[in-house]
Design an enzyme around this catalytic site. Sequence first.
Site, PDB file in Angstrom:
ATOM      1  N   CYS A 113       0.813  -1.228   0.000  1.00  0.00           N
ATOM      2  CA  CYS A 113       0.000   0.000   0.000  1.00  0.00           C
ATOM      3  C   CYS A 113       0.849   1.282   0.000  1.00  0.00           C
ATOM      4  O   CYS A 113       0.325   2.362  -0.254  1.00  0.00           O
ATOM      5  CB  CYS A 113      -0.958   0.002   1.177  1.00  0.00           C
ATOM      6  SG  CYS A 113      -2.054  -1.420   1.162  1.00  0.00           S
ATOM      7  N   HIS A 249      -3.078   7.293   1.986  1.00  0.00           N
ATOM      8  CA  HIS A 249      -3.496   5.963   1.530  1.00  0.00           C
ATOM      9  C   HIS A 249      -4.862   5.678   2.140  1.00  0.00           C
ATOM     10  O   HIS A 249      -5.125   5.988   3.299  1.00  0.00           O
ATOM     11  CB  HIS A 249      -2.472   4.921   1.985  1.00  0.00           C
ATOM     12  CG  HIS A 249      -2.978   3.529   1.825  1.00  0.00           C
ATOM     13  ND1 HIS A 249      -3.488   3.062   0.635  1.00  0.00           N
ATOM     14  CD2 HIS A 249      -3.088   2.496   2.712  1.00  0.00           C
ATOM     15  CE1 HIS A 249      -3.879   1.811   0.787  1.00  0.00           C
ATOM     16  NE2 HIS A 249      -3.647   1.445   2.041  1.00  0.00           N
ATOM     17  N   ASN A 279      -9.993  -0.137  -0.100  1.00  0.00           N
ATOM     18  CA  ASN A 279      -8.530  -0.032  -0.086  1.00  0.00           C
ATOM     19  C   ASN A 279      -7.993  -0.670  -1.372  1.00  0.00           C
ATOM     20  O   ASN A 279      -8.038  -1.886  -1.527  1.00  0.00           O
ATOM     21  CB  ASN A 279      -7.997  -0.752   1.160  1.00  0.00           C
ATOM     22  CG  ASN A 279      -6.481  -0.710   1.271  1.00  0.00           C
ATOM     23  OD1 ASN A 279      -5.792  -0.343   0.326  1.00  0.00           O
ATOM     24  ND2 ASN A 279      -5.976  -1.101   2.426  1.00  0.00           N
TER      25      ASN A 279
HETATM   26  O1  UT7 Z   1      -3.635  -0.918   3.694  1.00  0.00           O
HETATM   27  C1  UT7 Z   1      -2.709  -1.400   4.592  1.00  0.00           C
HETATM   28  C2  UT7 Z   1      -3.004  -0.983   5.919  1.00  0.00           C
HETATM   29  N1  UT7 Z   1      -4.229  -1.588   6.398  1.00  0.00           N
HETATM   30  C3  UT7 Z   1      -4.837  -1.018   7.377  1.00  0.00           C
HETATM   31  O2  UT7 Z   1      -4.398   0.035   7.761  1.00  0.00           O
HETATM   32  C4  UT7 Z   1      -6.018  -1.670   8.022  1.00  0.00           C
HETATM   33  C5  UT7 Z   1      -5.931  -1.423   9.497  1.00  0.00           C
HETATM   34  N2  UT7 Z   1      -6.972  -2.020  10.315  1.00  0.00           N
HETATM   35  C6  UT7 Z   1      -8.268  -1.678  10.230  1.00  0.00           C
HETATM   36  O3  UT7 Z   1      -8.667  -0.938   9.365  1.00  0.00           O
HETATM   37  C7  UT7 Z   1      -9.207  -2.175  11.300  1.00  0.00           C
HETATM   38  O4  UT7 Z   1      -8.459  -2.804  12.308  1.00  0.00           O
HETATM   39  C8  UT7 Z   1     -10.297  -3.166  10.770  1.00  0.00           C
HETATM   40  C9  UT7 Z   1     -11.331  -2.423   9.943  1.00  0.00           C
HETATM   41  C10 UT7 Z   1      -9.621  -4.257   9.948  1.00  0.00           C
HETATM   42  C11 UT7 Z   1     -11.016  -3.833  11.936  1.00  0.00           C
HETATM   43  O5  UT7 Z   1     -11.542  -2.849  12.817  1.00  0.00           O
HETATM   44  P1  UT7 Z   1     -11.337  -3.010  14.401  1.00  0.00           P
HETATM   45  O6  UT7 Z   1     -12.133  -1.945  15.029  1.00  0.00           O
HETATM   46  O7  UT7 Z   1      -9.856  -3.007  14.644  1.00  0.00           O
HETATM   47  O8  UT7 Z   1     -11.989  -4.397  14.712  1.00  0.00           O
HETATM   48  P2  UT7 Z   1     -11.317  -5.725  15.290  1.00  0.00           P
HETATM   49  O9  UT7 Z   1     -10.346  -6.313  14.328  1.00  0.00           O
HETATM   50  O10 UT7 Z   1     -10.814  -5.428  16.670  1.00  0.00           O
HETATM   51  O11 UT7 Z   1     -12.560  -6.703  15.376  1.00  0.00           O
HETATM   52  C12 UT7 Z   1     -13.669  -6.408  16.207  1.00  0.00           C
HETATM   53  C13 UT7 Z   1     -14.703  -7.505  16.042  1.00  0.00           C
HETATM   54  C14 UT7 Z   1     -14.161  -8.934  16.146  1.00  0.00           C
HETATM   55  O12 UT7 Z   1     -15.116  -9.679  16.851  1.00  0.00           O
HETATM   56  P3  UT7 Z   1     -14.869 -10.020  18.409  1.00  0.00           P
HETATM   57  O13 UT7 Z   1     -13.606 -10.811  18.464  1.00  0.00           O
HETATM   58  O14 UT7 Z   1     -14.758  -8.693  19.101  1.00  0.00           O
HETATM   59  O15 UT7 Z   1     -16.091 -10.788  18.766  1.00  0.00           O
HETATM   60  C15 UT7 Z   1     -14.146  -9.429  14.724  1.00  0.00           C
HETATM   61  O16 UT7 Z   1     -14.326 -10.824  14.619  1.00  0.00           O
HETATM   62  O17 UT7 Z   1     -15.307  -7.418  14.738  1.00  0.00           O
HETATM   63  C16 UT7 Z   1     -15.334  -8.710  14.144  1.00  0.00           C
HETATM   64  N3  UT7 Z   1     -15.280  -8.556  12.689  1.00  0.00           N
HETATM   65  C17 UT7 Z   1     -16.356  -8.369  11.928  1.00  0.00           C
HETATM   66  N4  UT7 Z   1     -17.670  -8.301  12.238  1.00  0.00           N
HETATM   67  C18 UT7 Z   1     -18.521  -8.075  11.233  1.00  0.00           C
HETATM   68  C19 UT7 Z   1     -14.179  -8.520  11.902  1.00  0.00           C
HETATM   69  N5  UT7 Z   1     -14.542  -8.312  10.614  1.00  0.00           N
HETATM   70  C20 UT7 Z   1     -15.890  -8.221  10.612  1.00  0.00           C
HETATM   71  C21 UT7 Z   1     -16.838  -7.993   9.600  1.00  0.00           C
HETATM   72  N6  UT7 Z   1     -18.146  -7.935   9.956  1.00  0.00           N
HETATM   73  N7  UT7 Z   1     -16.515  -7.822   8.301  1.00  0.00           N
END
Ligand code: UT7
Length: 322
Positions: A113, A249, A279
């Site tokens: 990225c 980005h 993205n």
């Molecule tokens: O381009 C390169 C750089 N990439 C990035 O910068 C991406 C960086 N990360 C992010 O954008 C965020 O961390 C995400 C959007 C990927 C995730 O957001 P988050 O607020 O960090 O959520 P999380 O990973 O802590 O997950 C929270 C919950 C989890 O459930 P539990 O364990 O709390 O029960 C996940 O299983 O959300 C769940 N989850 C989803 N739920 C519904 C993960 N993906 C999904 C989904 N729909 N698509």
Amino acid sequence: MAFARIMGTGSYLPDRVLTNEELSQSLDTTDDWIRSRSGILERRIAADDEFTCDLAEHAARRALENAGRSSADIDLIVVATTTPDQVFPSTACLLQARLQAKDCPAFDIQAVCAGFVYALDVVSKYIESGAAKCALVVGAETFSRILDWSDRSTCVLFGDGAGAMVVEASETPGIRSTHLHADGTYAHLLQVPVGVSTAHSALAQGKAYTEMHGSEVFRWAVKGLSEVVKEALEHNNMDQSDIDWLIPHQANVRIITATAKRAGLSMERVVVTLDRHGNTSAASIPLAFDEAVRDGRIQRDQNILLEGFGGGFTWGSVLLTF
Ligand code: UT7
């Protein structure tokens, strides 16, 4: 010494729109979750017979037209991509043949990225040294091809697209600074764990898809991007009031908002395309740049700060006067 100046921009998105609503029909996810956690509403997906070089070619032709240049003017082609059409030749070589560009160096850059920021760094150094006069630089991805469509934590975040710039030697600035960083000790946090050399290993089976520890990547992205904004401003003896547009980005609107806030930049001066593009990895910055040029937000002589962060980790900035 010549400055490297952007003479024209172009971009291309595949026709197929994939909405959050549609994803929620086949995955345990909701429009509300994707929208609120990432800021993404929809993304574009390349057709089965559409490949990275096809997207790159559309964007490149539009950039050349916008710059008032032809293929014959190009003396360097650099393509930033994580999803090349073939193992070799490079997508840049395939693109050179499509454009019938004359004999010139052509090569790909792989910094995921942050790829477009890396590509602009290289291109600016070619131009400033006199080794090139008119470069075509492209960020192009079919990221949908390296996603596990049953993994809701990654597949909802990415999309396909391409953006391009024609960068030329000029007496007026131009790219004012580039700053690149990498730290391979974080490779495991964001990766496709299989590649050409490892594909035959038994361990590799079924692992040719993007894996991400989202919340850790999020934290490092905000930190890295905030630091490069500070680094670029200090290097150019500028402060946030000198920046007309921040083009980050496009990975997560919460990362973009946090970085803008730490930099003291209002969101009115930040270009956001993530809601419609998702993205698109190396394509996200030139796609956003081209959109803002074409809708009239970006004007000549404005100062623009680009910042990228991706797998590796790789990250960096480009500060330029358009
Ligand atoms: O381009 C390169 C750089 N990439 C990035 O910068 C991406 C960086 N990360 C992010 O954008 C965020 O961390 C995400 C959007 C990927 C995730 O957001 P988050 O607020 O960090 O959520 P999380 O990973 O802590 O997950 C929270 C919950 C989890 O459930 P539990 O364990 O709390 O029960 C996940 O299983 O959300 C769940 N989850 C989803 N739920 C519904 C993960 N993906 C999904 C989904 N729909 N698509």
